[in-house]
Write a protein that holds these residues in place. Structure first.
Motif, PDB file in Angstrom:
ATOM      1  N   HIS A 114      16.437  17.561  14.380  1.00 43.12           N
ATOM      2  CA  HIS A 114      17.071  18.831  14.028  1.00 43.12           C
ATOM      3  C   HIS A 114      16.263  19.579  12.964  1.00 43.12           C
ATOM      4  O   HIS A 114      16.128  20.806  13.033  1.00 43.12           O
ATOM      5  N   ILE A 168      22.065  24.581  12.811  1.00 42.99           N
ATOM      6  CA  ILE A 168      22.533  23.635  13.821  1.00 42.99           C
ATOM      7  C   ILE A 168      23.872  23.141  13.301  1.00 42.99           C
ATOM      8  O   ILE A 168      23.944  22.547  12.223  1.00 42.99           O
ATOM      9  N   LYS A 169      24.925  23.451  14.039  1.00 45.74           N
ATOM     10  CA  LYS A 169      26.267  23.141  13.545  1.00 45.74           C
ATOM     11  C   LYS A 169      27.064  22.378  14.594  1.00 45.74           C
ATOM     12  O   LYS A 169      26.620  22.195  15.725  1.00 45.74           O
ATOM     13  N   ASP A 170      28.242  21.990  14.163  1.00 41.67           N
ATOM     14  CA  ASP A 170      29.172  21.266  15.037  1.00 41.67           C
ATOM     15  C   ASP A 170      28.502  20.063  15.699  1.00 41.67           C
ATOM     16  O   ASP A 170      28.706  19.786  16.881  1.00 41.67           O
ATOM     17  N   VAL A 171      27.690  19.345  14.923  1.00 43.02           N
ATOM     18  CA  VAL A 171      27.019  18.161  15.445  1.00 43.02           C
ATOM     19  C   VAL A 171      28.052  17.040  15.585  1.00 43.02           C
ATOM     20  O   VAL A 171      28.754  16.712  14.625  1.00 43.02           O
ATOM     21  N   HIS A 207      25.785  19.554  19.957  1.00 39.48           N
ATOM     22  CA  HIS A 207      25.574  20.460  18.830  1.00 39.48           C
ATOM     23  C   HIS A 207      25.614  21.902  19.324  1.00 39.48           C
ATOM     24  O   HIS A 207      25.560  22.171  20.521  1.00 39.48           O
TER      25      HIS A 207
END
Length: 144
Positions: A20, A78-81, A96
């Motif tokens: 990431h 980079i979110k909501d992993v 993600h």
């Protein structure tokens, strides 16, 4: 650094974090350096004009240099992993949302899923399920 610390830095979850980071930095070299020499990177949902796979570390390096170098998009976040547990401790499965931004400042969220196999601290195989058509639309590719 002790052997256990060195091993932990190459554990699948840590490799995902470094993966990431390379995306955020748009660094094809940092990404490719995570791969074994003979690794495979597959794109099961590839788009026209994009390869279905890269075979080997240097193909990953060259492919991402070309793709990221030509792309007007920048990964901003980079979110909501969400990391899913696998029966194989050498495999990390992660969903993600990649937030990308155009040069004009427009943003879009692109969902994706990575399945990464790590052996001896290096990626041996990636199955990269990204919404390639969403990326093309945000980049302004006609017909997407």
């Amino acid at each position: 650094m002790t052997n256990s610390q060195a091993g932990a830095s190459r554990a699948p979850r840590m490799v995902l974090d470094r993966y990431h980071r390379a995306m955020l930095d748009k660094s094809a070299d940092d990404l490719a350096d995570l791969y074994a020499v003979d690794a495979e990177h597959e794109f099961p949902f590839s788009a026209p004009g994009f390869p279905a796979r890269f075979a080997g570390r240097e193909a990953v390096r060259a492919g991402y240099r070309a793709a990221w170098g030509a792309s007007p998009l920048r990964v901003k976040e980079i979110k909501d992993v969400v990391v899913h547990v696998s029966d194989d401790p050498r495999t990390v499965i992660a969903g993600h949302v990649v937030v990308v931004q155009t040069a004009a400042g427009d943003r879009a969220a692109v969902p994706g899923l990575l399945i990464i196999d790590v052996h001896d601290g290096l990626i041996t195989r990636v199955r990269d399920y990204m919404d390639a058509l969403a990326v093309a639309r945000v980049a302004g590719v006609s017909g997407a």
